[in-house]
Design a protein around this motif. Sequence first.
Motif, short mmCIF file in Angstrom:
data_model
loop_
_atom_site.label_atom_id
_atom_site.label_comp_id
_atom_site.label_asym_id
_atom_site.label_seq_id
_atom_site.Cartn_x
_atom_site.Cartn_y
_atom_site.Cartn_z
N ALA A 116 -67.37 20.77 -24.53
CA ALA A 116 -68.30 20.81 -23.47
C ALA A 116 -68.56 22.21 -23.50
CB ALA A 116 -68.09 20.33 -22.30
N ASP B 85 -72.38 24.61 -23.40
CA ASP B 85 -72.48 25.30 -22.26
C ASP B 85 -72.89 26.83 -22.66
OD1 ASP B 85 -72.58 25.76 -19.43
OD2 ASP B 85 -70.45 25.99 -19.15
N THR C 17 -76.49 27.14 -24.41
CA THR C 17 -77.49 26.88 -23.24
C THR C 17 -77.72 28.22 -22.38
OG1 THR C 17 -76.42 25.51 -22.02
CG2 THR C 17 -78.17 24.69 -23.65
N PRO D 126 -85.68 29.29 -25.17
CA PRO D 126 -85.17 28.08 -24.92
C PRO D 126 -85.22 26.95 -26.26
CG PRO D 126 -87.23 28.19 -23.76
CD PRO D 126 -86.94 29.39 -24.18
N ALA E 160 -82.14 25.30 -27.70
CA ALA E 160 -82.24 23.62 -28.12
C ALA E 160 -81.78 23.59 -29.36
CB ALA E 160 -83.39 23.36 -27.79
N ALA F 18 -74.19 19.95 -32.64
CA ALA F 18 -74.00 18.77 -31.87
C ALA F 18 -74.23 17.61 -33.39
CB ALA F 18 -74.93 18.01 -31.17
N PHE G 186 -75.15 15.31 -26.49
CA PHE G 186 -76.22 16.63 -26.61
C PHE G 186 -77.09 16.31 -27.93
CE2 PHE G 186 -72.01 17.71 -24.67
CZ PHE G 186 -72.69 18.23 -23.39
N THR H 189 -81.25 16.90 -27.46
CA THR H 189 -82.08 17.84 -28.25
C THR H 189 -83.12 17.16 -29.25
OG1 THR H 189 -80.19 18.16 -29.70
CG2 THR H 189 -80.52 19.67 -28.03
N PRO I 28 -88.95 22.39 -25.56
CA PRO I 28 -87.65 22.79 -25.73
C PRO I 28 -86.92 23.38 -24.52
CG PRO I 28 -89.48 24.23 -26.73
CD PRO I 28 -89.98 23.13 -26.50
N PHE I 29 -87.62 23.74 -23.59
CA PHE I 29 -87.12 24.32 -22.30
C PHE I 29 -86.30 23.20 -21.57
CE2 PHE I 29 -87.09 25.47 -17.78
CZ PHE I 29 -86.34 26.91 -17.84
N ARG J 258 -85.34 20.53 -22.97
CA ARG J 258 -84.16 19.87 -23.78
C ARG J 258 -82.75 20.88 -23.39
NH1 ARG J 258 -88.06 19.53 -28.03
NH2 ARG J 258 -87.13 20.91 -29.38
N ALA J 259 -83.44 22.26 -23.40
CA ALA J 259 -82.20 23.24 -23.22
C ALA J 259 -81.56 23.03 -21.91
CB ALA J 259 -82.62 24.54 -23.41
N GLU J 260 -82.40 22.86 -20.84
CA GLU J 260 -82.02 22.65 -19.54
C GLU J 260 -81.28 21.35 -19.16
OE1 GLU J 260 -82.59 24.69 -16.47
OE2 GLU J 260 -82.52 25.89 -18.40
N VAL K 277 -79.26 19.85 -21.45
CA VAL K 277 -78.02 20.00 -22.23
C VAL K 277 -77.10 21.02 -21.14
CG1 VAL K 277 -76.95 21.28 -24.18
CG2 VAL K 277 -78.80 20.03 -24.49
N HIS K 278 -77.81 21.97 -20.68
CA HIS K 278 -77.15 22.94 -19.72
C HIS K 278 -76.36 22.22 -18.57
CE1 HIS K 278 -75.84 26.76 -18.12
NE2 HIS K 278 -76.30 26.44 -17.11
N ALA L 265 -73.61 19.78 -19.89
CA ALA L 265 -72.57 20.37 -20.34
C ALA L 265 -71.63 20.94 -19.27
CB ALA L 265 -72.79 21.46 -21.53
N SER L 266 -72.38 21.65 -18.26
CA SER L 266 -71.46 22.33 -17.34
C SER L 266 -71.06 21.29 -16.25
CB SER L 266 -72.41 23.45 -16.50
OG SER L 266 -73.70 22.82 -16.10
#
Lengths: 301, 301
Positions: free
Chosen positions: A126, A130, A133, A141, A145, A152, B129, B133, B141-142, B144-146, B148-149, B152-153
Motif C-alpha cells: 500500500a 501512497d 500519489t 496528477p 496516475a 500496479a 490500484f 487508474t 487524471p487528478f 484517478r490520482a486522488e 488512489v491516494h 492507499a492511505s
Amino acid sequence: MGLVMADDVLGLGLQKIQREIDDAFDAILPVPDDARAPLVEAMRYATIGGGKRVRPMLLVTVAEMYGASRQAAVRAGAAIESIHVYSLIHDDLPCMDDDDMRHGKPTLHKVHDEAIAVLAGDCLHALAFDILTGTEVSSDPFIRAELVHALASASGHNGMAGGQVMDMVAEKEQFDLRGVTRLQQLKTGALLGAAVEMGAILAKVPEDGRTHLRNYARDIGLAFQIADDLLDEEGDEEKAGKALRKDAQAGKATFVSLMGAEGARAQAHALSQQAIGHLSGHGEEADLLRALARFVVERDR
Amino acid sequence: MGLVMADDVLGLGLQKIQREIDDAFDAILPVPDDARAPLVEAMRYATIGGGKRVRPMLLVTVAEMYGASRQAAVRAGAAIESIHVYSLIHDDLPCMDDDDMRHGKPTLHKVHDEAIAVLAGDCLHALAFDILTGTEVSSDPFIRAELVHALASASGHNGMAGGQVMDMVAEKEQFDLRGVTRLQQLKTGALLGAAVEMGAILAKVPEDGRTHLRNYARDIGLAFQIADDLLDEEGDEEKAGKALRKDAQAGKATFVSLMGAEGARAQAHALSQQAIGHLSGHGEEADLLRALARFVVERDR
C-alpha cells in the motif's frame, strides 16, 4: 580502462542510490508511539539497509537522463523498491519459499512472527501507491496516475505476482525454454520494465520515444534472471546473503538446466550487449545504463 | 411503514450493487490460458458471489447523490472491494486468524493452498490500484490520482492494516474503550471512510463540502464495528457464514466486553442516529445512506 571507469561510476552510483533510498524509507516510516510500533519496525527492518536497489537505480537513471528532478525520482524509486521488498517478504514465508536468510540477515518472519511478516508486506504494498500519489513525486496528477498504473499493472497477476505463480507451477511441470522465458518476463522482467517506464513517465518522455528503453529493459531483465540462475547454481551463499541451489533441489527447469551453464552465460552476455545496443542513440548520459547492463550479468550477488 | 419502505429500497439497492460488483469482477478477471489460471480462479472465487458489498454501496451512493456516473462509481467500488477482499484472505490465513469459513464457503487457503491464498490476496491488492487508474473510472487524471491516494492511505499502516496489527496486540494487552475505539477506527473505519471519500472525489465534491460525509462515515464505521462485536457474541454462525465467539475465546477486549451487550447495543443505535443526523442537509437523495446507517446496526450477518 573505459570499462573500469564505467564500473567505478556504477559503483558510486549504486552507493549513492542505496543511501538515498535508505534515507527515503527512514523519513517515510517514523515509528508511531502506539501498538503499531512492531509493524513499522518490521517495515523498516525490511526496507532500510540491504538490497542492490537495481530498480530505483534504473528509474532514477532514466529520469535524470531526460532531465527530471533526482529528488522526485528517488521518491518514486522508493515506491518501486517498496513493491520489490514486499514481494520478497511474502516470497520468503514458510508457505511460499520458506527462506531463512535475505540480504545477509534473517528473513522478516524469523525475527518477527509470520503474521507481522504478512502484514508488513501488505503495508509496504500500500505504501508504494501512497508514495506515488504524493506531490513530492510530481505536482502533475497525470504523472502520478500514470506512475501508479505502470507499477500496479507490473506487480499484479499480469506481472510479478503472476510470474511467481508460474514459478510455483514450474516445480511440478517441466517448462521448456519458451515457458521459462515467459515466466521470467513476468516474475522479474515486468518490474524492471516498470522501473524504466516510470523513469520515462517522470521525465515526460513521449510514448513513441520509449521503444528503445523498453527493449533495453526487456533484454537486461532476461539477462538479470539468467545471471540469477547461474548464481543459484554456482554462487557463494555468503556473498549472495541467501540460500542457493534451491531450484536444482526442487528439480525446476531454469535457464541453466535448459541451456547448460556455458550456454546460459553466453546468452546473458549476448543480451547484455544487445541491451547496450538499444542505447546507441544516446551519448555519455546513458553510460550508467550501459554499466548497469554489464553489472546485471557480472554481479556475484 | 416508512422504515419498511426504506429497508426495501436498501434491500433492492444492495442486491443491485452485489450484482454489479460480481459483473465487474467477472469482466475484469478473465481466466488466462496459461499457468496463472489457478491464481485467477482463486481471485474469482474470493471476489465473485458473497459479501455484503457495504463499501461499494457507500461509494456508489455518495457518488450518485452528487451526480457522478454510476458506471464509473461501480468500477471504483470494485477497487475498494478488491482491497477489502484481499484483507479478508490474508486475515483468514493460518498464521493470522486461521479461519475455515468466510461468506458461508470455505476460505481460500482451504480450497487452494496457502501460497495461492497469499498471492491471490497480493494480486487483488494490486488490482485495486490498477482499476482506479483506468480511464473507465475517470477521464480526469487528478480524480484517478486522488482515488488512489484515498485508498492507499486508508489501507496501509496508517489505516486498515495498522488496525489489524493493533488487533493482534489486543489479544495480549487489555485495551480500554479508548484503545478499542482507536483500533477499530483504523481497522474498519478507515476503509469505510475511504468509501465515502472516494464517492465524493468521483463526484468532485469540494473539500469543504465533505465534512458532514466524513462525520457520517466515522459514526457508521464505529456503529458497524460495535454491531460486529455484538454479532460475534450473540450471532448465528450459519447466517454469519463464518466462525463466531472468537474474541471472547481469545480474551480480547471488545465493545461488548467493555460496555456490556446492552450498553453496546444502545451505543450502536445512538451512533446510527447521529450518523443520520449528519445528513440533515440532504433530502431524499440521501435516503439510501440513512437506510444504510440503520442496516449496519440491525443486520444479522
